[in-house]
Design a protein around this motif. Structure first.
Motif, PDB file in Angstrom:
ATOM      1  N   GLN A  56       0.842  -1.197   0.000  1.00 28.89           N
ATOM      2  CA  GLN A  56       0.000   0.000   0.000  1.00 28.89           C
ATOM      3  C   GLN A  56       0.880   1.251   0.000  1.00 28.89           C
ATOM      4  OE1 GLN A  56      -2.865  -0.141   3.205  1.00 28.89           O
ATOM      5  NE2 GLN A  56      -3.761  -2.050   2.502  1.00 28.89           N
ATOM      6  N   PRO A  57       1.698   1.420  -1.029  1.00 28.07           N
ATOM      7  CA  PRO A  57       2.622   2.561  -1.062  1.00 28.07           C
ATOM      8  C   PRO A  57       1.910   3.910  -1.044  1.00 28.07           C
ATOM      9  CG  PRO A  57       2.520   1.482  -3.211  1.00 28.07           C
ATOM     10  CD  PRO A  57       1.808   0.584  -2.243  1.00 28.07           C
ATOM     11  N   GLU A  58       0.644   3.911  -1.456  1.00 24.39           N
ATOM     12  CA  GLU A  58      -0.095   5.183  -1.471  1.00 24.39           C
ATOM     13  C   GLU A  58      -0.291   5.762  -0.074  1.00 24.39           C
ATOM     14  OE1 GLU A  58      -2.963   1.733  -1.365  1.00 24.39           O
ATOM     15  OE2 GLU A  58      -1.212   2.287  -2.582  1.00 24.39           O
ATOM     16  N   ARG A  59      -0.082   4.936   0.958  1.00 25.59           N
ATOM     17  CA  ARG A  59      -0.245   5.407   2.334  1.00 25.59           C
ATOM     18  C   ARG A  59       0.958   6.198   2.833  1.00 25.59           C
ATOM     19  NH1 ARG A  59      -1.412   0.191   5.866  1.00 25.59           N
ATOM     20  NH2 ARG A  59      -0.877   1.708   7.474  1.00 25.59           N
ATOM     21  N   PHE A  60       2.080   6.127   2.096  1.00 21.28           N
ATOM     22  CA  PHE A  60       3.338   6.655   2.630  1.00 21.28           C
ATOM     23  C   PHE A  60       4.019   7.641   1.681  1.00 21.28           C
ATOM     24  CE2 PHE A  60       2.656   2.336   4.228  1.00 21.28           C
ATOM     25  CZ  PHE A  60       2.617   2.590   5.596  1.00 21.28           C
ATOM     26  N   GLY A  61       4.880   8.461   2.295  1.00 16.10           N
ATOM     27  CA  GLY A  61       5.648   9.418   1.511  1.00 16.10           C
ATOM     28  C   GLY A  61       6.996   8.867   1.083  1.00 16.10           C
ATOM     29  N   GLY A  62       7.361   7.695   1.625  1.00 11.46           N
ATOM     30  CA  GLY A  62       8.633   7.096   1.276  1.00 11.46           C
ATOM     31  C   GLY A  62       9.015   5.993   2.242  1.00 11.46           C
ATOM     32  N   GLU A 134      11.899  16.905   3.548  1.00 14.00           N
ATOM     33  CA  GLU A 134      10.494  16.638   3.825  1.00 14.00           C
ATOM     34  C   GLU A 134       9.851  17.771   4.617  1.00 14.00           C
ATOM     35  OE1 GLU A 134       9.162  14.045   2.438  1.00 14.00           O
ATOM     36  OE2 GLU A 134      10.974  12.944   1.884  1.00 14.00           O
ATOM     37  N   SER A 135       8.532  17.759   4.672  1.00 12.94           N
ATOM     38  CA  SER A 135       7.807  18.761   5.451  1.00 12.94           C
ATOM     39  C   SER A 135       6.753  18.059   6.298  1.00 12.94           C
ATOM     40  CB  SER A 135       7.145  19.784   4.522  1.00 12.94           C
ATOM     41  OG  SER A 135       6.208  19.139   3.669  1.00 12.94           O
ATOM     42  N   SER A 136       6.128  18.814   7.185  1.00 13.62           N
ATOM     43  CA  SER A 136       5.178  18.220   8.125  1.00 13.62           C
ATOM     44  C   SER A 136       3.858  17.812   7.475  1.00 13.62           C
ATOM     45  CB  SER A 136       4.898  19.206   9.273  1.00 13.62           C
ATOM     46  OG  SER A 136       4.385  20.417   8.749  1.00 13.62           O
ATOM     47  N   ASP A 137       3.596  18.294   6.269  1.00 12.38           N
ATOM     48  CA  ASP A 137       2.309  17.974   5.639  1.00 12.38           C
ATOM     49  C   ASP A 137       2.414  16.805   4.648  1.00 12.38           C
ATOM     50  OD1 ASP A 137       3.802  19.238   3.732  1.00 12.38           O
ATOM     51  OD2 ASP A 137       2.274  20.713   3.170  1.00 12.38           O
ATOM     52  N   VAL A 138       3.542  16.066   4.686  1.00 11.80           N
ATOM     53  CA  VAL A 138       3.694  14.915   3.795  1.00 11.80           C
ATOM     54  C   VAL A 138       3.084  13.682   4.451  1.00 11.80           C
ATOM     55  CG1 VAL A 138       5.792  15.800   2.743  1.00 11.80           C
ATOM     56  CG2 VAL A 138       5.961  14.305   4.742  1.00 11.80           C
ATOM     57  N   LEU A 139       2.873  12.639   3.641  1.00 12.24           N
ATOM     58  CA  LEU A 139       2.451  11.353   4.189  1.00 12.24           C
ATOM     59  C   LEU A 139       3.589  10.788   5.042  1.00 12.24           C
ATOM     60  CD1 LEU A 139       0.844   9.829   0.961  1.00 12.24           C
ATOM     61  CD2 LEU A 139      -0.375  10.565   3.029  1.00 12.24           C
ATOM     62  N   PRO A 140       3.286   9.931   6.005  1.00 15.43           N
ATOM     63  CA  PRO A 140       4.352   9.395   6.856  1.00 15.43           C
ATOM     64  C   PRO A 140       5.363   8.563   6.081  1.00 15.43           C
ATOM     65  CG  PRO A 140       2.287   8.219   7.206  1.00 15.43           C
ATOM     66  CD  PRO A 140       1.958   9.421   6.376  1.00 15.43           C
ATOM     67  N   LEU A 141       6.592   8.582   6.540  1.00 15.72           N
ATOM     68  CA  LEU A 141       7.639   7.739   5.983  1.00 15.72           C
ATOM     69  C   LEU A 141       7.584   6.386   6.692  1.00 15.72           C
ATOM     70  CD1 LEU A 141      10.526  10.373   5.983  1.00 15.72           C
ATOM     71  CD2 LEU A 141       9.217   9.592   3.992  1.00 15.72           C
ATOM     72  N   PHE A 142       7.633   5.304   5.932  1.00 13.50           N
ATOM     73  CA  PHE A 142       7.585   3.966   6.511  1.00 13.50           C
ATOM     74  C   PHE A 142       9.000   3.525   6.894  1.00 13.50           C
ATOM     75  CE2 PHE A 142       7.133  -0.814   5.625  1.00 13.50           C
ATOM     76  CZ  PHE A 142       6.904  -1.077   6.968  1.00 13.50           C
ATOM     77  N   PHE A 143       9.171   3.098   8.143  1.00  9.26           N
ATOM     78  CA  PHE A 143      10.483   2.778   8.695  1.00  9.26           C
ATOM     79  C   PHE A 143      10.484   1.377   9.311  1.00  9.26           C
ATOM     80  CE2 PHE A 143      13.520   3.880  12.437  1.00  9.26           C
ATOM     81  CZ  PHE A 143      14.593   3.285  11.784  1.00  9.26           C
ATOM     82  N   LEU A 153      17.044   9.054  14.958  1.00  9.00           N
ATOM     83  CA  LEU A 153      16.240   9.393  13.782  1.00  9.00           C
ATOM     84  C   LEU A 153      14.770   9.649  14.142  1.00  9.00           C
ATOM     85  CD1 LEU A 153      16.646   7.972  10.252  1.00  9.00           C
ATOM     86  CD2 LEU A 153      14.365   8.109  11.227  1.00  9.00           C
ATOM     87  N   PRO A 154      14.082   8.734  14.865  1.00  5.23           N
ATOM     88  CA  PRO A 154      12.684   9.001  15.230  1.00  5.23           C
ATOM     89  C   PRO A 154      12.523  10.296  16.025  1.00  5.23           C
ATOM     90  CG  PRO A 154      13.197   6.695  15.598  1.00  5.23           C
ATOM     91  CD  PRO A 154      14.499   7.387  15.287  1.00  5.23           C
ATOM     92  N   THR A 155      13.463  10.546  16.949  1.00  2.77           N
ATOM     93  CA  THR A 155      13.369  11.750  17.777  1.00  2.77           C
ATOM     94  C   THR A 155      13.536  13.015  16.939  1.00  2.77           C
ATOM     95  OG1 THR A 155      14.217  10.572  19.717  1.00  2.77           O
ATOM     96  CG2 THR A 155      14.360  12.980  19.743  1.00  2.77           C
ATOM     97  N   ALA A 156      14.536  13.016  16.059  1.00  2.67           N
ATOM     98  CA  ALA A 156      14.793  14.196  15.220  1.00  2.67           C
ATOM     99  C   ALA A 156      13.604  14.485  14.311  1.00  2.67           C
ATOM    100  CB  ALA A 156      16.058  13.984  14.393  1.00  2.67           C
ATOM    101  N   LEU A 157      13.031  13.439  13.715  1.00  3.03           N
ATOM    102  CA  LEU A 157      11.891  13.652  12.817  1.00  3.03           C
ATOM    103  C   LEU A 157      10.679  14.152  13.590  1.00  3.03           C
ATOM    104  CD1 LEU A 157      12.079  10.670  10.282  1.00  3.03           C
ATOM    105  CD2 LEU A 157      13.235  12.887  10.260  1.00  3.03           C
ATOM    106  N   GLU A 159      10.682  15.882  16.376  1.00  2.00           N
ATOM    107  CA  GLU A 159      10.927  17.277  16.785  1.00  2.00           C
ATOM    108  C   GLU A 159      10.710  18.242  15.631  1.00  2.00           C
ATOM    109  OE1 GLU A 159      14.878  17.144  18.307  1.00  2.00           O
ATOM    110  OE2 GLU A 159      14.257  16.434  20.300  1.00  2.00           O
ATOM    111  N   ASN A 160      10.861  17.751  14.400  1.00  4.20           N
ATOM    112  CA  ASN A 160      10.674  18.602  13.225  1.00  4.20           C
ATOM    113  C   ASN A 160       9.358  18.318  12.503  1.00  4.20           C
ATOM    114  OD1 ASN A 160      13.364  20.256  12.538  1.00  4.20           O
ATOM    115  ND2 ASN A 160      13.919  18.323  13.528  1.00  4.20           N
ATOM    116  N   ASN A 161       8.460  17.602  13.200  1.00  4.50           N
ATOM    117  CA  ASN A 161       7.098  17.339  12.710  1.00  4.50           C
ATOM    118  C   ASN A 161       7.057  16.589  11.378  1.00  4.50           C
ATOM    119  OD1 ASN A 161       5.829  18.783  14.923  1.00  4.50           O
ATOM    120  ND2 ASN A 161       6.537  20.659  13.919  1.00  4.50           N
ATOM    121  N   VAL A 162       8.061  15.732  11.150  1.00  5.64           N
ATOM    122  CA  VAL A 162       8.039  14.872   9.965  1.00  5.64           C
ATOM    123  C   VAL A 162       7.409  13.547  10.377  1.00  5.64           C
ATOM    124  CG1 VAL A 162       9.397  13.672   8.223  1.00  5.64           C
ATOM    125  CG2 VAL A 162      10.102  15.953   8.998  1.00  5.64           C
TER     126      VAL A 162
END
Length: 268
Positions: A56-62, A134-143, A153-157, A159-162
């Motif tokens: 379901q790649p349509e759910r994610f921004g990357g 990236e910006s805060s209004d993108v779809l979530p990144l799958f990790f 990485l999770p903390t930095a993203l 804090e920057n609303n990614v």
């Protein structure tokens, strides 16, 4: 001329690799004899959840990959659904594909995916790249990640609303033969000139035993780390880090060890 020495590599062997592990091969070019002892054992989990997200790649921004093991989890999942994967590969490749490490990057390419850059070296560098792109209004990144992961990485993203969707796809534990293998190495080979750690988990599972087996010769060992988080873990156990690879590759590690042996350097 660089001093020849015995190096103990506390890491898993490179999978699907013909010939010697690249770290052993690269160190041999400098005249060093390296031995490898697997430290970690892995169990793959969350296959249904992983499969659901991958198709379901349509759910994610990357996608974000920070370890070869996470890529292997994806590969194992795809082996059961290869024909379906071919239908969504292009959709994923139209999105951002982030990786850490040259090995991880090559495995991602083998899946038919195209990383944004070949590799960023560390999670810290990757965090900066993602925040920049990236910006805060993108779809979530799958990790897809392991049960033991750095929170950089999770903390930095966050804090920057990614937005980020992290899924544990493998559990990490101590290799069942680790204690025996390290003990056998010290008794058979003696105290190595250098011990290289490849993860904070490796430090957690090995460092006390290495200290005990080295005894009075502990100060003679040059402790080396593959990256900054592993170096921090070593220091937290009161050890001096002789060198840290600039990037997590065999070439960078061998160069770092060689340079350290030529000239004594302070703790990095």
């Amino acid at each position: 001329m660089c001093q020849r020495m015995k190096v103990l590599l506390l890491k898993e062997p490179r999978e699907a690799e013909h010939g010697p592990d690249p770290y052993i091969k690269e160190l041999a070019l400098y005249g060093h004899t390296a031995d490898l002892i697997p430290v970690l054992s892995f169990t793959f989990v969350s296959e249904d959840e992983l499969s659901e997200r991958l198709f379901q790649p349509e759910r994610f921004g990357g996608l974000i990959f920070t370890s070869p093991r996470a890529v292997k989890a994806v590969k194992m999942c795809l082996e059961k659904h290869r024909h379906q994967w071919d239908t969504v590969t292009d959709k994923w490749n139209s999105k951002s594909m982030y990786v850490v490490g040259k090995t991880t990057a090559s495995l991602v390419v083998d899946l038919g995916l195209k990383p944004v850059v070949e590799d960023t070296g560390t999670a810290d560098a990757l965090s900066s790249l993602i925040i920049e792109r990236e910006s805060s209004d993108v779809l979530p990144l799958f990790f897809p990640c392991g049960s033991i992961k750095r929170e950089v990485l999770p903390t930095a993203l966050k804090e920057n609303n990614v937005p980020l969707d992290a899924l544990t796809v493998y559990q990490t534990s101590e290799h069942p033969d680790l204690q025996k293998n390290i003990t056998d190495y010290f008794y058979q080979q003696g105290v190595p000139a250098s011990v290289v750690f490849f993860s904070p988990s490796g430090v957690k599972f090995c460092v006390d035993l290495v200290k005990r087996l080295a005894g009075g010769q502990l100060e003679q060992i040059k402790f080396v780390s593959i990256g900054p988080s592993t170096a921090d873990a070593l220091r937290s156990h009161g050890l001096t880090v002789s060198c840290c690879a600039e990037k997590p590759t065999a070439e960078h590690l061998a160069t770092a060890i060689s340079q350290t042996l030529q000239t004594p350097t302070p703790d990095l």
